[in-house]
Design a protein around this motif. Structure first.
Motif, short mmCIF file in Angstrom:
data_model
loop_
_atom_site.label_atom_id
_atom_site.label_comp_id
_atom_site.label_asym_id
_atom_site.label_seq_id
_atom_site.Cartn_x
_atom_site.Cartn_y
_atom_site.Cartn_z
N VAL A 204 -9.54 -2.22 1.19
CA VAL A 204 -8.16 -1.89 1.52
C VAL A 204 -8.09 -1.34 2.94
CG1 VAL A 204 -6.14 -0.50 0.90
CG2 VAL A 204 -7.65 -1.40 -0.90
N HIS A 205 -7.17 -1.86 3.74
CA HIS A 205 -7.04 -1.45 5.13
C HIS A 205 -5.58 -1.15 5.45
CE1 HIS A 205 -11.14 -2.76 6.42
NE2 HIS A 205 -10.98 -3.61 5.41
N GLU A 206 -5.36 -0.07 6.18
CA GLU A 206 -4.09 0.15 6.86
C GLU A 206 -4.34 -0.13 8.33
OE1 GLU A 206 -2.29 3.90 6.03
OE2 GLU A 206 -2.43 3.66 3.86
N VAL A 207 -3.53 -1.01 8.91
CA VAL A 207 -3.86 -1.52 10.24
C VAL A 207 -2.97 -0.91 11.31
CG1 VAL A 207 -4.78 -3.69 9.40
CG2 VAL A 207 -2.34 -3.50 9.86
N ALA A 208 -3.47 -0.98 12.55
CA ALA A 208 -2.72 -0.47 13.69
C ALA A 208 -1.43 -1.27 13.87
CB ALA A 208 -3.57 -0.54 14.95
N LYS A 209 -0.41 -0.60 14.36
CA LYS A 209 0.90 -1.24 14.49
C LYS A 209 0.93 -2.23 15.64
CE LYS A 209 5.83 -0.11 14.98
NZ LYS A 209 6.82 0.97 15.09
N GLU A 210 0.30 -1.91 16.75
CA GLU A 210 0.43 -2.74 17.95
C GLU A 210 -0.66 -3.79 18.03
OE1 GLU A 210 0.53 -0.19 21.32
OE2 GLU A 210 2.41 0.78 20.75
N GLY A 211 -0.31 -4.95 18.60
CA GLY A 211 -1.29 -6.00 18.85
C GLY A 211 -1.54 -6.87 17.64
N ASN A 212 -2.31 -7.94 17.89
CA ASN A 212 -2.65 -8.89 16.84
C ASN A 212 -3.89 -8.42 16.08
OD1 ASN A 212 -0.56 -10.38 17.93
ND2 ASN A 212 -1.90 -11.74 19.07
N VAL A 213 -3.98 -8.84 14.84
CA VAL A 213 -5.07 -8.44 13.95
C VAL A 213 -5.75 -9.69 13.42
CG1 VAL A 213 -5.68 -7.21 11.82
CG2 VAL A 213 -3.84 -6.33 13.29
N MET A 214 -7.08 -9.70 13.44
CA MET A 214 -7.88 -10.82 12.92
C MET A 214 -8.66 -10.37 11.69
SD MET A 214 -9.35 -13.96 13.37
CE MET A 214 -9.53 -14.49 15.08
N ILE A 215 -8.53 -11.12 10.58
CA ILE A 215 -9.32 -10.88 9.37
C ILE A 215 -10.41 -11.95 9.31
CG2 ILE A 215 -9.32 -10.78 6.86
CD1 ILE A 215 -6.40 -9.94 6.98
N ASN A 216 -11.65 -11.51 9.12
CA ASN A 216 -12.77 -12.45 9.15
C ASN A 216 -13.64 -12.43 7.90
OD1 ASN A 216 -12.73 -14.11 11.40
ND2 ASN A 216 -13.38 -12.48 12.75
N VAL A 217 -13.22 -11.70 6.87
CA VAL A 217 -14.00 -11.64 5.64
C VAL A 217 -13.06 -11.75 4.44
CG1 VAL A 217 -15.91 -10.26 6.55
CG2 VAL A 217 -13.89 -9.11 5.69
N PRO A 218 -13.57 -12.25 3.30
CA PRO A 218 -12.73 -12.28 2.09
C PRO A 218 -12.63 -10.91 1.47
CG PRO A 218 -14.92 -13.11 1.61
CD PRO A 218 -14.89 -12.86 3.09
N GLY A 219 -11.70 -10.79 0.51
CA GLY A 219 -11.57 -9.55 -0.23
C GLY A 219 -10.88 -8.44 0.53
N VAL A 220 -9.93 -8.81 1.41
CA VAL A 220 -9.22 -7.82 2.21
C VAL A 220 -7.82 -7.62 1.64
CG1 VAL A 220 -8.17 -7.38 4.46
CG2 VAL A 220 -10.52 -8.23 4.31
N ILE A 221 -7.42 -6.36 1.52
CA ILE A 221 -6.05 -6.00 1.15
C ILE A 221 -5.45 -5.19 2.30
CG2 ILE A 221 -4.58 -4.75 -0.47
CD1 ILE A 221 -6.76 -5.14 -2.59
N LEU A 222 -4.38 -5.70 2.88
CA LEU A 222 -3.64 -4.95 3.89
C LEU A 222 -2.50 -4.24 3.20
CD1 LEU A 222 -3.47 -7.43 6.91
CD2 LEU A 222 -5.22 -5.73 6.37
N LYS A 223 -2.37 -2.94 3.44
CA LYS A 223 -1.46 -2.14 2.62
C LYS A 223 -0.62 -1.19 3.47
CE LYS A 223 -1.61 0.89 -1.47
NZ LYS A 223 -0.73 0.06 -2.31
N ASP A 224 0.68 -1.15 3.16
CA ASP A 224 1.59 -0.11 3.68
C ASP A 224 1.54 0.02 5.19
OD1 ASP A 224 2.13 0.44 1.01
OD2 ASP A 224 0.62 2.01 0.88
N SER A 225 1.59 -1.10 5.91
CA SER A 225 1.51 -1.07 7.37
C SER A 225 2.49 -2.04 7.99
CB SER A 225 0.09 -1.42 7.85
OG SER A 225 -0.88 -0.59 7.25
N ILE A 226 2.69 -1.88 9.29
CA ILE A 226 3.51 -2.80 10.08
C ILE A 226 2.64 -3.39 11.18
CG2 ILE A 226 5.51 -3.04 11.60
CD1 ILE A 226 6.76 -0.67 10.16
N ILE A 227 2.63 -4.72 11.28
CA ILE A 227 1.95 -5.39 12.38
C ILE A 227 3.04 -5.94 13.29
CG2 ILE A 227 0.41 -7.27 13.06
CD1 ILE A 227 -0.93 -7.03 10.33
N ASP A 228 3.14 -5.40 14.50
CA ASP A 228 4.14 -5.90 15.44
C ASP A 228 3.77 -7.26 16.00
OD1 ASP A 228 6.08 -4.02 15.23
OD2 ASP A 228 5.38 -2.77 16.87
N GLY A 229 2.48 -7.56 16.05
CA GLY A 229 2.02 -8.84 16.56
C GLY A 229 1.73 -9.82 15.45
#
Length: 353
Positions: A204-229
């Motif tokens: 489980v990951h909460e990600v930074a708001k700014e910029g683009n995000v790259m996921i490179n592995v299976p089994g990822v949960i993005l939770k309760d965040s805003i991605i502006d990019g």
């Protein structure tokens, strides 16, 4: 007493030396102290650049094979295309497999049977490869404020205009120098402009708001965040899962990995745009409950694409594989090619096609 003091001094020297090596980025003796340092460090930390013989070589021109390798590492590409028909690349070359991945990914196409792997890559070529890899929106209108846009080759203009509009390239003194070469430091900066953070561990990951995000592995949960990019789901996800749980993505989602039960948008997540381009197997995009997707584009692929749930609009740009709609509720579907096969189950609700 003297012996004890000498031992203490020796320990302090070892600790100080180790600290210096760590601070000097794993011993790269030519790591610059300038505008490129942060981007180079990001590239090193995420295994995009490895260096050679203790040097990161920031001022060396990047070759086409080296750039292909960096892009492959960024997405963790693994599927390879046949290189039969290309006359200037051979199985014993160090970059043979990397170029096979790049051709499979369609970031490198070659010309007249040549890939020119050892040639320094021109800036306009590098920009187009980036645009293809990250599915940057093309633009036909020339941006203002640049003096040398007329030097861009016609085949590269829309990709470069799109990169400028997205803020990924700014140029220098009003020029982008499309026919010039690009150094390793400059390309590291370009990659850093596009991808600020990489997710390389499942969970489980909460990600930074700014910029683009790259996921490179299976089994990822993005939770309760805003991605502006943008959110890029790389090939390293394979046929595994990525789940968006109460997420807002203000840019687009680029899907290059994921399997038949993989990309799940759930728990009131809101996504403006999805581009599906998995080139090594089938993929499912499932929109659950009260989540919303404004636009989903099937841009490219190799196997069936399965869509499930509520989406406002679907655009299909390819006819090379079937599109399967399961319990889909959609306002409109646009097909670019009449022969595109769209299989609709009895529980789907289609507005206009």
């Amino acid at each position: 007493m003297l012996r004890k003091s000498m031992l203490i001094l020796l320990v302090l020297v070892i600790i100080f030396s180790a600290t210096l090596v760590s601070a000097n980025n794993l011993g790269f003796e030519d790591m610059p102290e300038d505008w490129s340092r942060e981007a180079l460090q990001n590239a090193i930390d995420n295994d995009l650049l490895n260096g050679s013989k203790g040097k990161i070589l920031p001022n060396d021109n990047l070759t086409r094979a080296e750039m292909a390798t960096i892009i492959n590492r960024s997405f963790r590409s693994y599927e390879k295309s046949s290189l039969e028909g290309f006359k200037d690349i051979f199985p014993e070359d160090w970059y043979y497999e990397e170029m096979a991945k790049a051709v499979q990914m369609k970031t490198f196409n070659g010309n007249n049977g040549l890939l020119n792997p050892d040639n320094p890559i021109l800036r306009e070529e590098a920009f187009v490869v980036i645009s293809r890899a990250f599915k940057v929106d093309k633009a036909s209108k020339s941006p203002k404020g640049y003096l040398d846009l007329g030097d861009i080759s016609p085949w590269a203009k829309e990709d470069i205009y799109g990169l400028i509009n997205a803020g990924y390239i700014e140029g220098f003194n009003g020029k982008i120098n499309p026919k010039g070469t690009i150094t390793r430091a400059e390309f590291a900066q370009l990659m850093y402009n596009i991808v600020k953070s990489y997710i390389n561990t499942p969970g489980v990951h909460e990600v930074a708001k700014e910029g683009n995000v790259m996921i490179n592995v299976p089994g990822v949960i993005l939770k309760d965040s805003i991605i502006d990019g943008d959110l890029i789901i790389g090939e390293g996800v394979g046929s595994g899962d990525v789940i968006l749980d109460n997420m807002i993505v203000n840019g687009k989602i680029v899907i290059r990995g994921g399997g038949e039960n993989s990309i799940i948008i759930a728990d009131n997540s809101k996504v403006k745009k999805i581009i599906v381009s998995r080139l090594d197997g089938p993929v499912r995009v499932k929109v659950e409950d009260d989540s919303s997707v404004d636009l989903l584009i099937v841009d490219d692929g190799k196997d069936k694409v399965i869509l499930e749930g509520t989406m406002k609009n679907i655009v299909v740009k390819t006819s090379e594989f079937p599109i399967m709609l399961e319990r889909v509720k959609v306002n409109s579907i646009i097909k670019f090619e009449p022969e595109t096969e769209i299989i609709i189950d009895k529980d789907s609700q289609i507005g206009n096609m």
